[in-house]
Scaffold this motif. Structure first.
Motif, PDB file in Angstrom:
ATOM      1  N   ASP A 250     -40.444  12.126 -61.783  1.00  0.00           N
ATOM      2  CA  ASP A 250     -40.344  13.271 -60.875  1.00  0.00           C
ATOM      3  C   ASP A 250     -39.051  14.041 -61.126  1.00  0.00           C
TER       4      ASP A 250
ATOM      5  N   LYS B 120     -39.583  16.254 -64.064  1.00  0.00           N
ATOM      6  CA  LYS B 120     -40.372  17.436 -63.717  1.00  0.00           C
ATOM      7  C   LYS B 120     -39.514  18.475 -63.003  1.00  0.00           C
TER       8      LYS B 120
ATOM      9  N   THR C  58     -38.700  22.296 -64.577  1.00  0.00           N
ATOM     10  CA  THR C  58     -38.880  23.554 -63.837  1.00  0.00           C
ATOM     11  C   THR C  58     -37.547  24.258 -63.623  1.00  0.00           C
TER      12      THR C  58
ATOM     13  N   GLU D  34     -37.817  30.424 -56.249  1.00  0.00           N
ATOM     14  CA  GLU D  34     -38.953  29.880 -56.992  1.00  0.00           C
ATOM     15  C   GLU D  34     -38.866  28.360 -57.110  1.00  0.00           C
TER      16      GLU D  34
ATOM     17  N   ARG E  33     -37.469  26.418 -54.895  1.00  0.00           N
ATOM     18  CA  ARG E  33     -37.814  25.917 -53.567  1.00  0.00           C
ATOM     19  C   ARG E  33     -39.331  25.856 -53.380  1.00  0.00           C
ATOM     20  N   GLU E  34     -40.025  26.906 -53.809  1.00  0.00           N
ATOM     21  CA  GLU E  34     -41.478  26.918 -53.658  1.00  0.00           C
ATOM     22  C   GLU E  34     -42.127  25.832 -54.515  1.00  0.00           C
ATOM     23  N   TYR E  35     -41.585  25.607 -55.714  1.00  0.00           N
ATOM     24  CA  TYR E  35     -42.121  24.526 -56.553  1.00  0.00           C
ATOM     25  C   TYR E  35     -41.917  23.172 -55.876  1.00  0.00           C
TER      26      TYR E  35
ATOM     27  N   ARG F 199     -41.628  22.474 -52.816  1.00  0.00           N
ATOM     28  CA  ARG F 199     -42.515  22.328 -51.660  1.00  0.00           C
ATOM     29  C   ARG F 199     -43.898  21.842 -52.078  1.00  0.00           C
ATOM     30  N   THR F 200     -44.353  22.270 -53.252  1.00  0.00           N
ATOM     31  CA  THR F 200     -45.658  21.799 -53.730  1.00  0.00           C
ATOM     32  C   THR F 200     -45.603  20.341 -54.168  1.00  0.00           C
ATOM     33  N   GLN F 201     -44.384  19.827 -54.373  1.00  0.00           N
ATOM     34  CA  GLN F 201     -44.194  18.451 -54.826  1.00  0.00           C
ATOM     35  C   GLN F 201     -43.511  17.597 -53.761  1.00  0.00           C
ATOM     36  N   SER F 202     -43.642  17.974 -52.511  1.00  0.00           N
ATOM     37  CA  SER F 202     -42.870  17.323 -51.449  1.00  0.00           C
ATOM     38  C   SER F 202     -43.166  15.833 -51.322  1.00  0.00           C
TER      39      SER F 202
ATOM     40  N   GLU G  31     -37.853  18.890 -46.067  1.00  0.00           N
ATOM     41  CA  GLU G  31     -37.678  20.341 -46.125  1.00  0.00           C
ATOM     42  C   GLU G  31     -36.207  20.713 -46.282  1.00  0.00           C
TER      43      GLU G  31
END
Length: 346
Positions: free
Chosen positions: A135, A138, A142, A234, A236-238, A240-243, A267
């Motif tokens: 993780d 990853k 990004t 961007e 942060r949004e990525y 969030r998809t991997q929370s 968060e």
């Protein structure tokens, strides 16, 4: 600005500082790679996840290839992750991370505080088992792709002046930004362009506010400045998809964003990680926030000797150990009269 003391440490402990981007050097990590089979497995996994042959880059990459943000962040992450594995007694699987049971018998029982310099903060979170090795890869993939975008200014370090005066001058100049607080007389500045940045630094030197200017060629843009606000959003949004990757922390991790312990909620953790890209990295204040709660500092990663000097400038007299190579790793454990359990050493 003054450092706020971290209060939730009930006894003296050890501060582990992980270096970051800008400290890469040819051949780094190859001696550790040669010595441990489990480290070789990390390199194979990293190539699969990132698409980068990091071993080849470390051995044979040109200076331009090694300075490339995407390459260098992967190189530094993997190099330090190998040292984290050996110093923390961790075992990494693709999506799991745990402590080797035998290591518990020799594990340092002092409270551990983790801190990273810029990119090194990702390694601090890894060492605290906040997410798995894969993780983390990853995240780095990004993060580095976002930060590798062209036309994002330049960085320089200015030495020999008081931070307060340098920051005041920055606030009075359009297109120039306070990027990293390293120590009272060592500050990184970002600029919209290299020409503007160096011109501003020369003005500071002419006014007697600094003594030396070092263009930061080891990094390719003005990281930790508002120029990367979109990239921070961007990331942060990525995240969030991997929370689901985030786990409870196994130790205190200090953030460069506000020189405070990382928050517990997912968060808030995501906001802290992404905010670091485009806001000032308060490394100096992060170190000083735990000054009265530690009795030793261990600096881990490429460029550890350079980083140790920065740490000592912030907390003079504190014992500092550096761990960067297989030799220094072995010396560290020999000096402690202990060793890591045998994990397929070759």
């Amino acid at each position: 600005m003054q450092a706020k003391r971290v209060e939730n440490l009930d006894s003296l402990g050890v501060l582990k500082v992980y270096t970051g981007q800008g400290f890469a050097s040819p051949g780094m990590g190859m001696d550790v790679l040669a010595q441990y089979e489990e480290v070789r497995k990390l390199y194979r996994t990293a190539r699969e996840i990132t698409g980068i042959d990091i071993e080849r880059l470390c051995r044979e990459g040109s200076p331009e290839q090694q300075r490339n943000t995407r390459n260098q962040q992967a190189m530094v992450y993997l190099n330090i992750a190998a040292l984290v594995l050996r110093t923390e007694g961790l075992l990494f699987d693709r999506n799991e991370i745990w402590r080797c049971p035998e290591f518990e018998e020799t594990r340092d029982q002092r409270k551990t505080v983790y801190l990273g310099f810029s990119l090194g903060e990702i390694l601090a979170l890894l060492a605290a088992k906040r997410f798995s090795f894969v993780d983390g890869l990853k995240i780095i993939k990004t993060r580095s792709e976002l930060m590798a975008r062209e036309g994002k200014g330049a960085l320089a370090s200015v030495l020999g002046g008081k931070e307060k005066e340098v920051v005041k001058a920055i606030h009075d100049k359009m297109g120039v930004y306070w990027a990293i607080s390293k120590s009272d007389d060592n500050t990184s500045i970002g600029g919209d362009t290299r020409e503007l940045l160096l011109s501003f630094c020369e003005e500071l030197r002419a006014q007697g506010k600094i003594r030396k200017i070092i263009p930061t060629d080891g990094t390719s843009a003005a990281f930790h400045t508002p120029l990367f606000e979109q990239e921070g959003y961007e990331l942060r949004e990525y995240l969030r998809t991997q929370s689901g990757m985030f786990r409870p922390s196994d130790g205190v991790v200090i953030s460069n964003l506000d020189a405070r312990p990382y928050p517990g909620s997912v968060e808030d953790t995501i906001n802290t990680m992404s905010g670091q890209i485009h806001q000032t990295a308060l490394f100096r204040y992060s170190v000083k926030s735990v000054e009265e709660r530690i009795e030793e500092v261990q600096v881990i990663g490429p460029g550890a000797e350079i980083m140790a000097k920065i740490v000592k400038a912030n907390i003079p007299g504190m014992p500092v150990t550096t761990i960067e190579t297989a030799a220094s790793l072995n010396s560290y454990w020999d000096g402690k009269m202990r060793r890591l359990p045998s994990l397929s050493q070759h």
